[in-house]
Write an enzyme that holds these catalytic residues in place. Sequence first.
Site, mmCIF file in Angstrom:
data_model
loop_
_atom_site.group_PDB
_atom_site.id
_atom_site.type_symbol
_atom_site.label_atom_id
_atom_site.label_comp_id
_atom_site.label_asym_id
_atom_site.label_seq_id
_atom_site.Cartn_x
_atom_site.Cartn_y
_atom_site.Cartn_z
ATOM 1 N N ASP A 1 75.833 -13.258 -77.561
ATOM 2 C CA ASP A 1 75.246 -12.104 -78.232
ATOM 3 C C ASP A 1 76.339 -11.379 -78.986
ATOM 4 O OD1 ASP A 1 72.729 -10.216 -78.377
ATOM 5 O OD2 ASP A 1 74.476 -8.917 -78.052
ATOM 6 N N HIS B 1 72.192 -3.132 -75.816
ATOM 7 C CA HIS B 1 72.876 -3.278 -77.105
ATOM 8 C C HIS B 1 74.390 -3.369 -76.955
ATOM 9 C CE1 HIS B 1 69.189 -2.856 -79.392
ATOM 10 N NE2 HIS B 1 68.894 -1.760 -78.695
#
Length: 579
Positions: A34, A176
């Site tokens: 990610d 996030h």
Amino acid sequence: MPTPTGRADPRWEAQRSFDELGRSLAGITFCVVDLETTGGSAQAGSRITEVGAVKVRGGEVLGEFQTLVNPHTEIPAFIAVLTGISNSMVSDAPPIESVLPAFLEFAAGCVLVAHNAPFDVGFLKHFAAEQGRPWPAFEVVDTAVLARRVITREDAPNCKLSSLAKAFRSTTTPNHRALSDARATVDVLHGLMERVGALGVQTLEELQTFSSRVTSSQRRKRHLADGLPHSPGVYLFKDDADRILYVGTSRDVRTRVRSYFTASETRSRMGEMVRLASHVTAIECATPLEAEVRELRLIAQHKPSYNRRSRHPEKVTFVKLTREPWPRLSLVTRVLDDEADYLGPFGSRGAAERCLAALHDTFPVRQCSGRLARRPSRTACVLAEMGRCLSPCDGSVDEHTYAAVVRRLRETLLQRPDDVVEAVNAKMAALAAEERFEEAGVHRDRLAAFVRAAARTQRLTSLTHCPQVVATRREDDGRWAVHVVRYGRLAAAGVIPAGADAHSYVAQLCAGAETVLAPSGTPGPTPAATAAETERVLRWLEAPGLRLVDVDGEWTCPVSGATRHLARHVVEPAPFERG
């Protein structure tokens, strides 16, 4: 597959190692990655601010990778609020020039996994290219794509990572930040794998192409591919009564047949066919071209209900220029040995009618049916009054003038199509200038039908008039394929064995090739094979790298022929070239 020396071909052995049953998911090492970035597009100047990755195999975490990245640019305020990554946090972080090689080393040998993989992988590939660094041939699994195929609205309101993490009770909540989101994606991946595993998906190949449209009963029939060859050939699906349901072809028969029982095959008709199938047989072929030709012949012979194309090669139409005192154009379904000239074949009567209209718009030959006496005495039709027919029926034109028009028409059909192209283009320009665009479109379609047919006729005729063409070419697998073509029909196919004398092999192949009788007279473009077969042969002969061994006759196309107009006037594939 045995080689001519009797030893196993190592190329096929290498393929069996991973393709025989696919690569088990339990043995695959995944690198779940990610990224956090300054924006949504690397091409637009966005930069990476954090990389997080987790390496897992068989449900066990093997290692983790995490680092902030100095983007050498200001992080937008809304991004800083969203991710919690500020400019001060990345000021002393390593640049992407240092981070990327470290990540690639960490991920080496793995299958990459990401949620919305085009975003993360796209950023990584962009900066690899920017650094002049070759991108490894990673296989990629996108959990977002897989989730859309598995998750229902009852499972989760959408396929966002946060929703999926909640649905699969992930031990990590996405926030996030790169490593946290990667950890959550690991849990989502395992949850999705468990879900599809219950549906019979056990390999990486099946996971990558999973579709819920493939039923469990369909997957359970994978054993029907067992024993089929890993080589070019034709495969036939049959039912309990040994009726042929479907005929197909592949460069690797076993791999292709297995795909019908996995997520790779999602066509509803094929799913229905697989439910009816009880066994699959194969015809091994020397070359892919031989397999394609055999497929066409078998479909034409058996007309399987689940084959949509090539079932009725006899149902074609030709435009015919007759041989009689006052020649005319007509639509026919057969090519006869009558010294007439033929244009086609057309896959549909509609296309033939459009072509015929283009020819009649250009050449004012008679359009009435039946033969006319050398000195006819009929009444002129309305076409003569409109100036669209020379009207030989009432003596308005003499034989020599009419014959001159017919000679130009014959030259247009067989050699030089410029008269039709120029006439129709002029008409389209005039209509467009008057903003009559729909009428101009009608003439455009007529011109396309004519140009396509003229080019096909010239290409087919150039080959079908040759008693024999022998050619060889090195195929993708490095072997030399040899084909013997007689009057446009594939008469023999083979592969030169390693270490064999090429000249002797080709001579033996020609000696044992199918005997194809020469057509009497010159009956047109497809006397010895269907148009579809000769088209396939021509595509192979016209491909780069071909070496002609022998040509009996003249294999030529007119320099000023219709092929040069194809790119400009034809915008759709020919009927015999559609996949």
